[in-house]
Design a protein around this motif. Structure first.
Motif, PDB file in Angstrom:
ATOM      1  N   LEU A 230      -4.472  -3.700   2.751  1.00 16.30           N
ATOM      2  CA  LEU A 230      -5.559  -2.862   3.270  1.00 16.30           C
ATOM      3  C   LEU A 230      -5.519  -2.730   4.786  1.00 16.30           C
ATOM      4  O   LEU A 230      -6.174  -1.840   5.349  1.00 16.30           O
ATOM      5  CB  LEU A 230      -6.912  -3.438   2.841  1.00 16.30           C
ATOM      6  CG  LEU A 230      -7.188  -3.448   1.332  1.00 16.30           C
ATOM      7  CD1 LEU A 230      -8.533  -4.083   1.043  1.00 16.30           C
ATOM      8  CD2 LEU A 230      -7.121  -2.045   0.750  1.00 16.30           C
ATOM      9  N   SER A 231      -4.759  -3.574   5.446  1.00 18.29           N
ATOM     10  CA  SER A 231      -4.671  -3.519   6.909  1.00 18.29           C
ATOM     11  C   SER A 231      -3.215  -3.488   7.385  1.00 18.29           C
ATOM     12  O   SER A 231      -2.883  -4.054   8.427  1.00 18.29           O
ATOM     13  CB  SER A 231      -5.387  -4.728   7.519  1.00 18.29           C
ATOM     14  OG  SER A 231      -4.815  -5.940   7.052  1.00 18.29           O
ATOM     15  N   LEU A 232      -2.370  -2.818   6.636  1.00 20.76           N
ATOM     16  CA  LEU A 232      -0.954  -2.752   6.989  1.00 20.76           C
ATOM     17  C   LEU A 232      -0.746  -2.094   8.351  1.00 20.76           C
ATOM     18  O   LEU A 232      -1.425  -1.130   8.710  1.00 20.76           O
ATOM     19  CB  LEU A 232      -0.179  -1.967   5.937  1.00 20.76           C
ATOM     20  CG  LEU A 232       0.378  -2.711   4.724  1.00 20.76           C
ATOM     21  CD1 LEU A 232       1.217  -1.754   3.889  1.00 20.76           C
ATOM     22  CD2 LEU A 232       1.186  -3.932   5.110  1.00 20.76           C
ATOM     23  N   SER A 233       0.247  -2.580   9.068  1.00 20.83           N
ATOM     24  CA  SER A 233       0.591  -2.017  10.367  1.00 20.83           C
ATOM     25  C   SER A 233       1.261  -0.654  10.193  1.00 20.83           C
ATOM     26  O   SER A 233       1.762  -0.310   9.114  1.00 20.83           O
ATOM     27  CB  SER A 233       1.556  -2.954  11.096  1.00 20.83           C
ATOM     28  OG  SER A 233       2.795  -3.015  10.399  1.00 20.83           O
ATOM     29  N   ALA A 234       1.293   0.106  11.256  1.00 20.13           N
ATOM     30  CA  ALA A 234       1.951   1.411  11.231  1.00 20.13           C
ATOM     31  C   ALA A 234       3.429   1.314  10.853  1.00 20.13           C
ATOM     32  O   ALA A 234       3.918   2.123  10.053  1.00 20.13           O
ATOM     33  CB  ALA A 234       1.787   2.103  12.582  1.00 20.13           C
ATOM     34  N   PRO A 235       4.192   0.333  11.384  1.00 20.58           N
ATOM     35  CA  PRO A 235       5.599   0.234  10.976  1.00 20.58           C
ATOM     36  C   PRO A 235       5.765  -0.013   9.472  1.00 20.58           C
ATOM     37  O   PRO A 235       6.697   0.520   8.854  1.00 20.58           O
ATOM     38  CB  PRO A 235       6.121  -0.956  11.791  1.00 20.58           C
ATOM     39  CG  PRO A 235       5.251  -0.985  13.001  1.00 20.58           C
ATOM     40  CD  PRO A 235       3.892  -0.591  12.508  1.00 20.58           C
ATOM     41  N   ALA A 236       4.872  -0.801   8.888  1.00 21.14           N
ATOM     42  CA  ALA A 236       4.959  -1.059   7.455  1.00 21.14           C
ATOM     43  C   ALA A 236       4.660   0.204   6.655  1.00 21.14           C
ATOM     44  O   ALA A 236       5.348   0.522   5.681  1.00 21.14           O
ATOM     45  CB  ALA A 236       3.997  -2.178   7.066  1.00 21.14           C
ATOM     46  N   ILE A 237       3.632   0.934   7.056  1.00 20.31           N
ATOM     47  CA  ILE A 237       3.287   2.193   6.387  1.00 20.31           C
ATOM     48  C   ILE A 237       4.425   3.191   6.539  1.00 20.31           C
ATOM     49  O   ILE A 237       4.826   3.861   5.571  1.00 20.31           O
ATOM     50  CB  ILE A 237       1.990   2.786   6.976  1.00 20.31           C
ATOM     51  CG1 ILE A 237       0.786   1.903   6.623  1.00 20.31           C
ATOM     52  CG2 ILE A 237       1.786   4.212   6.497  1.00 20.31           C
ATOM     53  CD1 ILE A 237       0.365   1.976   5.179  1.00 20.31           C
ATOM     54  N   ASN A 238       4.958   3.309   7.744  1.00 20.30           N
ATOM     55  CA  ASN A 238       6.033   4.261   7.997  1.00 20.30           C
ATOM     56  C   ASN A 238       7.288   3.931   7.191  1.00 20.30           C
ATOM     57  O   ASN A 238       8.001   4.828   6.733  1.00 20.30           O
ATOM     58  CB  ASN A 238       6.366   4.307   9.488  1.00 20.30           C
ATOM     59  CG  ASN A 238       5.246   4.904  10.315  1.00 20.30           C
ATOM     60  OD1 ASN A 238       4.397   5.620   9.801  1.00 20.30           O
ATOM     61  ND2 ASN A 238       5.233   4.598  11.603  1.00 20.30           N
ATOM     62  N   GLY A 239       7.561   2.632   7.036  1.00 19.48           N
ATOM     63  CA  GLY A 239       8.716   2.232   6.240  1.00 19.48           C
ATOM     64  C   GLY A 239       8.574   2.663   4.789  1.00 19.48           C
ATOM     65  O   GLY A 239       9.510   3.202   4.191  1.00 19.48           O
ATOM     66  N   LEU A 240       7.401   2.438   4.226  1.00 17.39           N
ATOM     67  CA  LEU A 240       7.151   2.880   2.854  1.00 17.39           C
ATOM     68  C   LEU A 240       7.206   4.398   2.747  1.00 17.39           C
ATOM     69  O   LEU A 240       7.742   4.944   1.773  1.00 17.39           O
ATOM     70  CB  LEU A 240       5.796   2.370   2.375  1.00 17.39           C
ATOM     71  CG  LEU A 240       5.685   0.869   2.112  1.00 17.39           C
ATOM     72  CD1 LEU A 240       4.252   0.494   1.760  1.00 17.39           C
ATOM     73  CD2 LEU A 240       6.629   0.451   0.979  1.00 17.39           C
TER      74      LEU A 240
END
Length: 269
Positions: A230-240
């Motif tokens: 629920l609080s993923l960082s931008a790099p994690a979201i962008n990777g997915l």
């Protein structure tokens, strides 16, 4: 370190899916295996790139739960269903059709992508539709496409050309081998933008990609992993987002009730 993990370290990437033996955390090893199926619209990505794209996610979860987290990529329905059926992953990140299947084999939904999945049936302009291409019924576009055709009485099962992925749907449309095809919204819009195709009918939108956990791990790990997602960082979201062709901006909590529409559709397709 067990032999499987040693090979992973030497390769600098996740093992090929066919080598997956068991869910490590469930087996008591202390490590967590996450199986990821990016969907039929995803581009082919080598395993080293897959590790790079998923590292921010696995690192965030590892920091939260104090365990090593390994992500494994699956591109075959038969392989990912074997993983699900035999509990060979501790955590899954899969499209909603596979999520519904996983709920029948000991997995529980934890969080899902906030944006619903969308898609459409498109057709070649000015042509009578006698053949319709789509991915198989295990896939979201395939299941929703079959449901749409039956509900709208757009054709017979004999008109459906089943293919492996959405790239194959696009290929058949471009070759003129079919006059219509079922695609995710992004790919469909790209086809419509050429001026040769038009939207025919939208697919029913449903919850999208979902993170599930084996029920035996829920009591201890559901809350910390949910908090992480629920609080993923931008790099994690962008990777997915790089791996998966559906919109991924944010995650929200979910439960079995969110998937009732998909269970209904699965029962009639």
């Amino acid at each position: 370190m067990n032999r499987r993990r040693l090979v992973q370290v030497l390769l600098g990437t996740a093992m090929l899916p066919s080598y997956s033996a068991h869910a490590l955390l469930l087996a008591g090893s202390g490590d967590l295996i996450m199986a990821i199926f990016p969907g039929t619209g995803a581009a082919d990505i080598d395993l080293r790139s897959f590790k790079d794209y998923t590292h921010p996610l696995t690192a965030a979860i590892a920091d939260k739960i104090g365990k090593k987290v390994y992500a494994e990529s699956y591109r075959s329905f038969s392989l990912i269903k074997n993983v699900i059926d035999n509990a060979r992953a501790d955590v899954l990140f899969v499209p909603p059709t596979l999520a519904v299947n996983a709920m029948q084999h000991g997995y529980e939904p934890v969080v899902r992508v906030k944006d619903f999945l969308t898609g459409m049936l498109i057709k070649r302009k000015g042509e009578t539709v006698t053949r319709i291409a789509m991915t198989g019924p295990d896939s979201w576009p395939g299941a929703m496409g079959l449901y749409l055709i039956a509900e709208r009485k757009l054709g017979t099962p004999a008109m459906v050309e089943t293919v492996k992925n959405q790239d194959a749907v696009v290929f058949l449309l471009k070759q003129g081998a079919v006059q219509a095809g079922v695609l995710g919204t992004k790919i469909a819009n790209n086809m419509i933008a050429t001026g040769q195709y038009e939207a025919w009918f939208p697919l029913t939108s449903t919850p999208g990609f979902t993170l599930l956990m084996h029920q035996k791990l829920m009591a201890k790990y559901a809350e910390p992993i949910s908090q992480t997602m629920l609080s993923l960082s931008a790099p994690a979201i962008n990777g997915l987002q790089t791996l998966i062709p559906a919109t991924i901006k944010q995650f929200v909590p979910c439960g079995r009730q969110d998937y009732e529409i998909l269970k209904k559709i699965a029962a009639v397709t």
